[in-house]
Motif scaffolding. Structure first.
Motif: not given
Length: 340
Positions: A316-340
Motif C-alpha cells: 500500500e505504501e508503494i501504491l500510495g507513492v505511485q498514486a501521488i506521482i501520477e496525480a501531481a503530473i495530472l495537476s501540473a498538466e491540467e492546472g487544477r487540484v487533483v483529489p485522491l
C-alpha cells in the motif's frame, strides 16, 4: 549463515553508487551478477561478472533476488519478468510510470508469494531520520507546514536519458518518489495534490523544476526539486504549533559513496550538521542527528526474502507513492487540484 544471491539489472550510476555498496554491506546477501546490454561494458563492481543473457540470469537458481536499476521506462516490464521467473524483486524509483502498472506488479508478487519492494532508501537518511524523530517526539507540537527540498546545481543540460524528455525522465520521476515516500511515512495519504512543473533551463527537454503541494485537512506538505539551486535552501523546514525544525544540509551517504567510502567504514552516514529546533525564545537548540544507514533497506529486504521479517515497504505504501506521482503530473498538466 544462509546467503541470498542477488542479481542487478543495469550497470550505471545507481548500481555503482547505491545498490552494489549497500548489498555488499549486508552479510545475508551476495551480489553474484550484473546484467548489461552492451558487449563492451565494464563491471562497476570488481569481482562481479557482467552478464548479457538476461534469461540465463533470471534462470540462475543461485540468484533469489533481482534489483531493477535500469532506465525508468523499463522498470515495470523487467520487474514483471523477474517475478514471473520466481525471483524476489527490488525496483529502483520510480517503481513504475503508471499506477496501473504498479498495481499489476503488486498483485503478481502477492499471487506468487514473492517479496517486492520499491527502493526507498532515503527513509534511512540522517536528515530525514532526525526530522522524523523530532516530529514523533512532539518537539514542535502539531505540524502545520512541512517543506522538503531535494535540489541540485546542474545548470547545463546533459545528454542522458534522465533529461531527454522521454517517458520516465525528468526530475519529478527521479527525485519525487523519495520526497513523496518520506511524506507518506510521516503523515499518510493526503486529501488532494496540486503541482506545477516546468523545463526551465536553456535547452531543457524534460522537467527540471517541480513544486508539489500535498493537501491535508490540518497541514500543507511542500515537495520541491530543482536543478538550478547552488545553495542557501534548507533540506527540511518544518513548522508547528510549538516551534520549528530546520535541517540545512543533506544526508552525506550519496556523496560518501561517490567518493569511494563503503558503508562498512566508521565514517559512513555520520552527519555533522545538526537539526535546529526553534522554540520562539532565544537561539535555536541543536538536536542530535542519527547516523545515516541506507544499508538498512537491503538488510530488511534480505530478512523478508529469507522469511525472517517484513519487506522495507508495504504494497500500500508503494501504491500510495505511485498514486501521488501520477496525480501531481495530472495537476501540473491540467492546472487544477487533483483529489485522491
Amino acid at each position: 549463515m544462509v546467503k541470498l544471491g542477488v542479481g542487478i539489472l543495469g550497470n550505471g550510476m545507481a548500481t555503482r553508487v547505491f545498490h552494489a555498496p549497500l548489498i555488499g554491506a549486508v552479510p545475508q546477501l551476495e551480489l553474484r551478477a550484473i546484467h548489461a546490454r552492451s558487449a563492451g561494458a565494464i563491471s562497476p563492481v570488481a569481482g562481479v561478472p557482467l552478464v548479457q543473457d538476461l534469461e540465463a540470469m533470471l534462470a540462475d537458481p543461485e540468484i533469489g533476488l533481482i534489483t531493477v536499476a535500469t532506465p525508468s521506462a523499463t522498470h515495470a516490464q523487467l520487474a514483471e519478468r523477474a517475478l514471473l521467473a520466481g525471483k524476489h524483486v527490488v525496483v529502483e524509483k520510480p517503481f513504475a510510470l503508471e499506477l496501473a502498472q504498479a498495481q499489476a506488479l503488486v498483485a503478481l508478487a502477492r499471487g506468487r508469494g514473492l517479496c517486492l519492494a520499491a527502493f526507498h532508501n532515503r527513509r534511512w537518511d540522517s536528515d530525514f531520520m532526525a526530522v522524523r524523530t523530532a516530529i514523533e517526539a512532539g518537539a514542535i507540537g502539531q505540524v502545520v507546514h512541512f517543506e522538503s527540498h531535494f535540489d541540485r546545481f546542474r545548470p547545463q543540460v546533459r545528454e542522458r536519458w534522465r533529461e531527454d524528455g522521454s517517458a520516465g525522465s525528468g526530475v519529478w520521476f527521479d527525485l519525487g518518489p523519495h520526497m513523496v515516500d518520506q511524506a507518506l511515512v510521516l503523515f499518510g495519504m493526503p486529501l488532494a495534490v496540486s503541482a506545477d512543473m516546468g523545463a526551465l533551463r536553456p535547452g531543457a527537454k524534460g522537467v527540471d523544476w517541480a513544486h508539489v503541494v500535498l493537501r491535508y485537512a490540518d497541514k500543507r506538505v511542500i515537495l520541491h526539486a530543482g536543478l538550478c539551486v547552488a545553495g542557501g535552501v534548507p533540506r527540511f523546514a518544518v513548522h508547528g504549533t510549538g516551534g520549528s525544525l530546520v535541517k540545512q544540509k543533506a544526508d552525506p551517504q550519496e556523496a560518501q559513496s561517490v567518493a569511494g567510502l563503503p558503508p562498512q567504514d566508521a565514517a559512513w552516514g555520520v552527519d555533522e550538521d545538526p537539526l535546529l529546533h526553534y522554540t520562539g525564545e532565544g537561539a535555536p537548540l541543536e538536536l542530535p542527528v542519527p547516523r545515516g544507514c541506507q544499508q538498512s533497506f537491503y538488510q530488511r529486504m534480505a530478512q523478508a526474502c529469507l522469511g525472517e521479517g517484513e519487506a522495507p515497504n508495504k504494497p500500500e505504501e508503494i501504491l500510495g507513492v505511485q498514486a501521488i506521482i501520477e496525480a501531481a503530473i495530472l495537476s501540473a498538466e491540467e492546472g487544477r487540484v487533483v483529489p485522491l
